[in-house]
Motif scaffolding. Sequence first.
Motif, PDB file in Angstrom:
ATOM      1  N   SER A  56       0.863  -1.172   0.000  1.00 61.76           N
ATOM      2  CA  SER A  56       0.000   0.000   0.000  1.00 61.76           C
ATOM      3  C   SER A  56       0.907   1.232   0.000  1.00 61.76           C
ATOM      4  N   GLY A  57       0.484   2.248  -0.706  1.00 55.04           N
ATOM      5  CA  GLY A  57       1.285   3.464  -0.740  1.00 55.04           C
ATOM      6  C   GLY A  57       1.940   3.675  -2.084  1.00 55.04           C
ATOM      7  N   ARG A  58       2.592   4.806  -2.210  1.00 55.17           N
ATOM      8  CA  ARG A  58       3.183   5.225  -3.473  1.00 55.17           C
ATOM      9  C   ARG A  58       4.466   4.465  -3.821  1.00 55.17           C
ATOM     10  N   ARG A  59       5.099   3.830  -2.831  1.00 55.75           N
ATOM     11  CA  ARG A  59       6.447   3.328  -3.031  1.00 55.75           C
ATOM     12  C   ARG A  59       6.520   1.811  -2.986  1.00 55.75           C
ATOM     13  N   ALA A  60       7.210   1.237  -3.952  1.00 52.48           N
ATOM     14  CA  ALA A  60       7.455  -0.205  -3.946  1.00 52.48           C
ATOM     15  C   ALA A  60       8.504  -0.508  -2.893  1.00 52.48           C
ATOM     16  N   LEU A  61       8.244  -1.507  -2.062  1.00 56.14           N
ATOM     17  CA  LEU A  61       9.099  -1.772  -0.905  1.00 56.14           C
ATOM     18  C   LEU A  61       9.579  -3.220  -0.870  1.00 56.14           C
ATOM     19  N   GLY A  62       9.768  -3.794  -2.050  1.00 56.07           N
ATOM     20  CA  GLY A  62      10.358  -5.122  -2.107  1.00 56.07           C
ATOM     21  C   GLY A  62       9.420  -6.246  -2.470  1.00 56.07           C
ATOM     22  N   ASN A  63       8.131  -5.955  -2.601  1.00 57.82           N
ATOM     23  CA  ASN A  63       7.190  -6.996  -3.038  1.00 57.82           C
ATOM     24  C   ASN A  63       6.772  -6.836  -4.492  1.00 57.82           C
ATOM     25  N   ARG A  64       6.790  -5.612  -4.979  1.00 60.70           N
ATOM     26  CA  ARG A  64       6.516  -5.325  -6.390  1.00 60.70           C
ATOM     27  C   ARG A  64       7.586  -4.331  -6.844  1.00 60.70           C
ATOM     28  N   SER A  65       8.825  -4.789  -6.910  1.00 59.28           N
ATOM     29  CA  SER A  65       9.957  -3.899  -7.161  1.00 59.28           C
ATOM     30  C   SER A  65      10.760  -4.320  -8.382  1.00 59.28           C
ATOM     31  N   ILE A  66      11.464  -3.353  -8.945  1.00 64.57           N
ATOM     32  CA  ILE A  66      12.518  -3.599  -9.928  1.00 64.57           C
ATOM     33  C   ILE A  66      13.841  -3.367  -9.212  1.00 64.57           C
ATOM     34  N   LEU A  67      14.721  -4.347  -9.264  1.00 63.90           N
ATOM     35  CA  LEU A  67      15.983  -4.289  -8.531  1.00 63.90           C
ATOM     36  C   LEU A  67      17.158  -4.261  -9.507  1.00 63.90           C
ATOM     37  N   ALA A  68      18.199  -3.558  -9.089  1.00 63.50           N
ATOM     38  CA  ALA A  68      19.384  -3.476  -9.935  1.00 63.50           C
ATOM     39  C   ALA A  68      20.608  -3.183  -9.085  1.00 63.50           C
ATOM     40  N   ASN A  69      21.755  -3.279  -9.715  1.00 68.47           N
ATOM     41  CA  ASN A  69      23.053  -3.098  -9.059  1.00 68.47           C
ATOM     42  C   ASN A  69      23.340  -1.612  -8.851  1.00 68.47           C
ATOM     43  N   PRO A  70      23.405  -1.143  -7.598  1.00 74.84           N
ATOM     44  CA  PRO A  70      23.654   0.283  -7.362  1.00 74.84           C
ATOM     45  C   PRO A  70      25.102   0.682  -7.601  1.00 74.84           C
ATOM     46  N   ILE A  71      25.998  -0.301  -7.721  1.00 77.91           N
ATOM     47  CA  ILE A  71      27.420  -0.013  -7.874  1.00 77.91           C
ATOM     48  C   ILE A  71      27.741   0.450  -9.291  1.00 77.91           C
ATOM     49  N   SER A  72      26.927   0.016 -10.232  1.00 77.55           N
ATOM     50  CA  SER A  72      27.173   0.355 -11.637  1.00 77.55           C
ATOM     51  C   SER A  72      26.885   1.826 -11.917  1.00 77.55           C
ATOM     52  N   PRO A  73      27.854   2.592 -12.410  1.00 71.60           N
ATOM     53  CA  PRO A  73      27.611   4.010 -12.697  1.00 71.60           C
ATOM     54  C   PRO A  73      26.667   4.232 -13.870  1.00 71.60           C
TER      55      PRO A  73
END
Length: 554
Positions: free
Chosen positions: A398-415
């Motif tokens: 519930s709410g505006r933000r995806a919090l790990g149940n309906r998310s797109i994930l990616a590598n934060p290290i990649s510039p």
Amino acid sequence: MMRIAGLYNWHDGGYAVLEDGVVSEHIEFERYTRVKESGGDSLQYLKENYLEKNNIGIEDIDYFVSAYPDTNLAAGGGSTFSTHETVPKDKITFYPHHLCHAAHAFFSSNFKDALILTIDSEGLEDEGAVSTCGWIASDTKINKEFSILGNQLSIGKLWGRCTRFIFKLSSGYPRGHQAGSVMAMAALGDPEKYYNEFFMMATKDFPYVSHTPPGYKRGVYVPPEEDVIHPYLDRFRKIAEESEQEKFNMAAALQKVSEDILFNLIKQMHAQTSAKGFNTKNICLAGGVSLNSVFAGKIVDNFKGVIDNVFIPPVPYDGGLSIGACQYHWHSVLGNPRDEEVFVSPYLGEQYTAEDVESAIQEEKNNIEIKRKVKVDQCVDLIVDNKIISIFQGKSESGRRALGNRSILANPISPDMKNLINEKVKHRQWYRPFAPSILEDHGEEWFENFFPSPYMSFVFKFKEDKFGKAPAVEHFDKSARLQSVSRSQNKNYYNIIESFYEKTGVPILLNTSFNDREPIVENPKDAIKCFLSTDIDYLYFVEHEILISKANLD
């Protein structure tokens, strides 16, 4: 079991159910209509989802509640409904708009007492259309200290008008409010250049800003080239069109003016309530303006020694009114005690079965390739290899933000990852940042003035020795709107981030909502449809250990 159902038919509408005081389910229409900020028939959704799923009837709901105005249940989404043919109006208790916001904020927190600031565009209270209210809360009681009428000052309306008429972005249905884009611009601007002009807009000239031009269409997106001209704001639109930097400068001024006014309100409220003997170092925020995570993230630092704790509930905007009405009725009206150790989960939507997943897969079996028994570590290896992974698990957020149940994930290290996701999936403005999800245990190592942020409600600055180590989630001012993740709040998601940490030494994942300009995906069919219509590399059904890629149709 005692059940309270909260109904709300207007924009951001939906229903909520409390079972013995705990929020058991909350849905928003937009996840089903696939149109942002939808209205709809909340009673019908309640029947088709909650009642049918639990094999119970309307008579099994002990209390019905809603937010002002009482006409909201007679209309919504441009239609009229027969709510009161099933549940007579005298069987539904209606509570003031800001009171519902305040209740959702305080009763979702673990504070014994708190100041509450509810900040919206407008909401109906007993005294009329109100933009801002201050409250004090203790135990099960919430009392109003002050209110500001919407025609006197409204930070929410100021942002709505500026977003639409200066920055020419959507400010509501059906594309959603793009105030977040303006907030992102602010990091790149000079807040002083237009500070005086925007301060005048918020104060002395506010009646001119809030003016409704002839032909103005309320509550619906109008393409900028077809929209009416706002007589006061149009000169600022012209400046914004001169250069991108001028647009950023005005966004920065709007953000700074808003912060200054709101900080002053908090300062005055704290002084007045302290003088009356109400002493607390806690504050709760709700209302649409509390989605301004930059402002929210600065409160503790700006009020050191005065305010130590800030809380924003998972659904602080109007989508949470149905929850707040239920919580107020349970605690303040019925007098039920609070359990301050309860974490109010943001995962309140529907749960989908293995059969639902398999059915969705079968519908698209010619367009996808399926791997089964894929473990979390194997999925994380793909992320480390700079693949973009959408994940689907558990109840929808519930709410505006995806919090790990309906998310797109990616590598934060990649510039290059921010640009890659924008190109392949999100198609957002280049200046908008992506958010980090961080293991809560590591928050203090990475961020200044860190405190838990499970609903992605606050912006913090990276620590100097960490800045540059997760470039894909770093904003231009060295900040990030982060989600802290604990094992107790979301075990599966925690395990995914922990696996990435073990492989890379970075306890963070880039997390953005699983969508492409639509509402966040709700069910398995939505998930596969979104996956196929974008260049996301993989879709992972976490609980079922199913990894989906696109079929090679060459």
